[in-house]
Design an enzyme around this catalytic site. Structure first.
Site, PDB file in Angstrom:
ATOM      1  N   LYS A 136       0.818  -1.217   0.000  1.00 34.62           N
ATOM      2  CA  LYS A 136       0.000   0.000   0.000  1.00 34.62           C
ATOM      3  C   LYS A 136       0.848   1.262   0.000  1.00 34.62           C
ATOM      4  CE  LYS A 136      -4.383  -1.619   1.757  1.00 34.62           C
ATOM      5  NZ  LYS A 136      -5.410  -1.551   2.782  1.00 34.62           N
ATOM      6  N   LYS A 174      -4.722  -9.854  -7.194  1.00 34.20           N
ATOM      7  CA  LYS A 174      -5.911  -9.978  -6.359  1.00 34.20           C
ATOM      8  C   LYS A 174      -7.008  -9.033  -6.846  1.00 34.20           C
ATOM      9  CE  LYS A 174      -5.882  -8.101  -2.310  1.00 34.20           C
ATOM     10  NZ  LYS A 174      -5.593  -7.652  -0.965  1.00 34.20           N
ATOM     11  N   LYS A 233     -10.326  -3.177  -4.628  1.00 39.56           N
ATOM     12  CA  LYS A 233     -11.035  -1.905  -4.826  1.00 39.56           C
ATOM     13  C   LYS A 233     -10.163  -0.898  -5.533  1.00 39.56           C
ATOM     14  CE  LYS A 233     -13.223  -2.396  -0.349  1.00 39.56           C
ATOM     15  NZ  LYS A 233     -13.062  -2.150   1.058  1.00 39.56           N
TER      16      LYS A 233
HETATM   17  P1  TYM Z   1     -10.767  -5.344   3.580  1.00 38.00           P
HETATM   18  O1  TYM Z   1     -11.759  -4.265   3.798  1.00 38.00           O
HETATM   19  O2  TYM Z   1      -9.645  -5.102   2.624  1.00 38.00           O
HETATM   20  O3  TYM Z   1     -11.510  -6.651   3.088  1.00 38.00           O
HETATM   21  C1  TYM Z   1     -12.637  -7.160   3.775  1.00 38.00           C
HETATM   22  C2  TYM Z   1     -12.630  -8.678   3.703  1.00 38.00           C
HETATM   23  O4  TYM Z   1     -12.649  -9.108   2.334  1.00 38.00           O
HETATM   24  C3  TYM Z   1     -11.571 -10.020   2.108  1.00 38.00           C
HETATM   25  N1  TYM Z   1     -11.081  -9.830   0.740  1.00 38.00           N
HETATM   26  C4  TYM Z   1     -10.934 -10.823  -0.137  1.00 38.00           C
HETATM   27  N2  TYM Z   1     -11.172 -12.137  -0.046  1.00 38.00           N
HETATM   28  C5  TYM Z   1     -10.925 -12.887  -1.140  1.00 38.00           C
HETATM   29  N3  TYM Z   1     -10.464 -12.371  -2.307  1.00 38.00           N
HETATM   30  C6  TYM Z   1     -10.207 -11.056  -2.445  1.00 38.00           C
HETATM   31  N4  TYM Z   1      -9.771 -10.560  -3.611  1.00 38.00           N
HETATM   32  C7  TYM Z   1     -10.447 -10.209  -1.325  1.00 38.00           C
HETATM   33  N5  TYM Z   1     -10.308  -8.873  -1.109  1.00 38.00           N
HETATM   34  C8  TYM Z   1     -10.703  -8.668   0.159  1.00 38.00           C
HETATM   35  C9  TYM Z   1     -10.523  -9.639   3.141  1.00 38.00           C
HETATM   36  O5  TYM Z   1      -9.640 -10.713   3.382  1.00 38.00           O
HETATM   37  C10 TYM Z   1     -11.372  -9.288   4.331  1.00 38.00           C
HETATM   38  O6  TYM Z   1     -11.730 -10.455   5.046  1.00 38.00           O
HETATM   39  N6  TYM Z   1      -7.903  -5.157   7.632  1.00 38.00           N
HETATM   40  C11 TYM Z   1      -9.158  -5.628   7.116  1.00 38.00           C
HETATM   41  C12 TYM Z   1     -10.355  -5.122   7.878  1.00 38.00           C
HETATM   42  C13 TYM Z   1     -10.308  -5.342   9.332  1.00 38.00           C
HETATM   43  C14 TYM Z   1     -10.538  -6.555  10.012  1.00 38.00           C
HETATM   44  C15 TYM Z   1     -10.411  -6.254  11.398  1.00 38.00           C
HETATM   45  C16 TYM Z   1     -10.847  -7.832   9.605  1.00 38.00           C
HETATM   46  C17 TYM Z   1     -10.037  -4.394  10.275  1.00 38.00           C
HETATM   47  N7  TYM Z   1     -10.117  -4.931  11.513  1.00 38.00           N
HETATM   48  C18 TYM Z   1     -10.561  -7.233  12.373  1.00 38.00           C
HETATM   49  C19 TYM Z   1     -10.987  -8.824  10.562  1.00 38.00           C
HETATM   50  C20 TYM Z   1     -10.855  -8.511  11.917  1.00 38.00           C
HETATM   51  C21 TYM Z   1      -9.293  -5.164   5.682  1.00 38.00           C
HETATM   52  O7  TYM Z   1      -8.724  -4.200   5.275  1.00 38.00           O
HETATM   53  O8  TYM Z   1     -10.187  -5.865   4.958  1.00 38.00           O
END
Ligand code: TYM
Length: 345
Positions: free
Chosen positions: A115, A207, A210
């Site tokens: 990032k 991957k 967004k």
């Molecule tokens: P974020 O917002 O990037 O993504 C949310 C969830 O979607 C999953 N994900 C994917 N799974 C499969 N293929 C993909 N291409 C893909 N893109 C995203 C992510 O693995 C995630 O489960 N840091 C986290 C948010 C967060 C969080 C937490 C999660 C903050 N605090 C505590 C669990 C527990 C994040 O940025 O996810």
């Protein structure tokens, strides 16, 4: 090791559109878990501001992610659905986590490197410390299981390291305060299903995300039926027909991705999908994929639009969820203060 009550916690960032990767990698599991477990699902707005956000758009994105949660099938009466910034314990515990986690641990985080890119000096401190906030999110509720996609695995490992180090560093105080031999559980990642890493529709080595500049790389949860169909039809493939065995997908990332997406959408395995579609040309398989994708996703988009027309209702859901989350968070904050040695009245 102390026994902990089983509790599920997970979250998504309100930045840009949620997409098929978020849905298949995480949300589908959340909905399943909600049927039998106590679950907390957070809209992680504090994480969102680790990169610059336009305030009005951030507000909209928080409501939109909440709408997506509900439209996809999360029940705000059963599970706790709330936005992180309304529960101050997240930020409070994150400070303690900052003081437990080691610089060396954060330096290893691959997502920060991706990032921040080349302009690392100019990344926010928040972006660097982001995994500590994520650890605090989970530990604040002493959650035991965290359903996420594959890309969050390293952050979950860090969370476990933080929990372990806190339990070790404060072992005597934890015992003195009546919490036995461990205050925090070591939360288990739940990375399950056929689509834990959904790839870009334009490039099977990247991957789905967004931040990809091409909207054709992903299916957004807000896409209508025609857009979904167009994106699937334009998805990159190779010239060979689908293999009949999973082995045959190994060197074919785009084919592997489309099969995984089909499997996840139909609650099947890649083996099942290839049993039915092995030998098909992509043109035929894509038609079948459009059908299942539209059947599953278009109703979610419709329901999101309906919910977004009534932001007051969404805000009420978040207010209720936040109040319930605060009740669960406060005892952890109080206990952590006692364990660390703060004076509180
Ligand atoms: P974020 O917002 O990037 O993504 C949310 C969830 O979607 C999953 N994900 C994917 N799974 C499969 N293929 C993909 N291409 C893909 N893109 C995203 C992510 O693995 C995630 O489960 N840091 C986290 C948010 C967060 C969080 C937490 C999660 C903050 N605090 C505590 C669990 C527990 C994040 O940025 O996810």
């Amino acid at each position: 090791m102390a026994q902990f009550k089983e509790l599920i916690f997970s979250g998504m960032q309100p930045t840009g559109n949620l997409h098929l990767g978020n849905y298949l990698g995480a949300m589908i599991r959340w909905i399943e878990l909600q049927k039998t477990k106590d679950c907390i699902y957070c809209v992680v707005d504090l994480h969102a501001i680790t990169v610059a956000q336009e305030p009005a758009l951030l507000k909209k994105a928080i409501r939109e992610v909440t709408a997506a949660y509900i439209a996809a099938g999360l029940d705000p009466k059963k599970s706790i659905i709330f936005n992180q910034s309304q529960v101050s314990g997240h930020a409070e515990l994150a400070w303690v986590v900052n003081c437990v986690a080691r610089l060396g641990w954060l330096n290893r985080m691959t997502q920060f490197k991706e990032k921040a890119g080349k302009d690392r000096e100019n990344a926010s401190v928040g972006l660097y410390a982001y995994p500590d906030l994520m650890a605090a999110d989970i530990l604040l509720y002493r959650a035991t299981h965290v359903p996420v996609g594959e890309d969050q695995k390293q952050h979950l490992e860090l969370t476990r390291d933080v929990a372990q180090k806190f339990n070790n560093d404060f072992a005597a105080s934890i015992a003195e305060n009546g919490f036995g031999d461990a205050f925090f559980p070591l939360p288990e990642p739940l990375i399950q299903g056929p689509a834990t890493r959904v790839m870009s529709l334009r490039d099977g080595s990247k991957k789905m995300s967004k931040s990809d500049p091409s909207d054709y790389s992903r299916i957004n949860l807000t896409d209508d039926a025609d857009t979904i169909a167009q994106k699937v039809r334009k998805a990159k493939t190779d010239p060979e027909p689908l293999p009949s065995e999973v082995e045959g997908l190994k060197t074919r990332p785009e084919a592997e991705n489309l099969v995984a997406i089909y499997a996840a959408l139909t609650d099947a395995t890649a083996e099942n999908v290839l049993r039915d579609h092995g030998g098909s040309q992509f043109s035929g398989f894509k038609t079948a994929l459009v059908d299942v994708a539209v059947a599953k996703l278009a109703p979610i988009a419709d329901e999101m639009r309906r919910l977004m027309a009534d932001p007051a209702h969404i805000d009420a859901v978040l207010a209720d969820g936040s109040a319930r989350a605060r009740v669960l968070a406060q005892p952890t904050i109080d206990a952590v203060k006692d364990i660390v040695g703060f004076v509180r009245s």
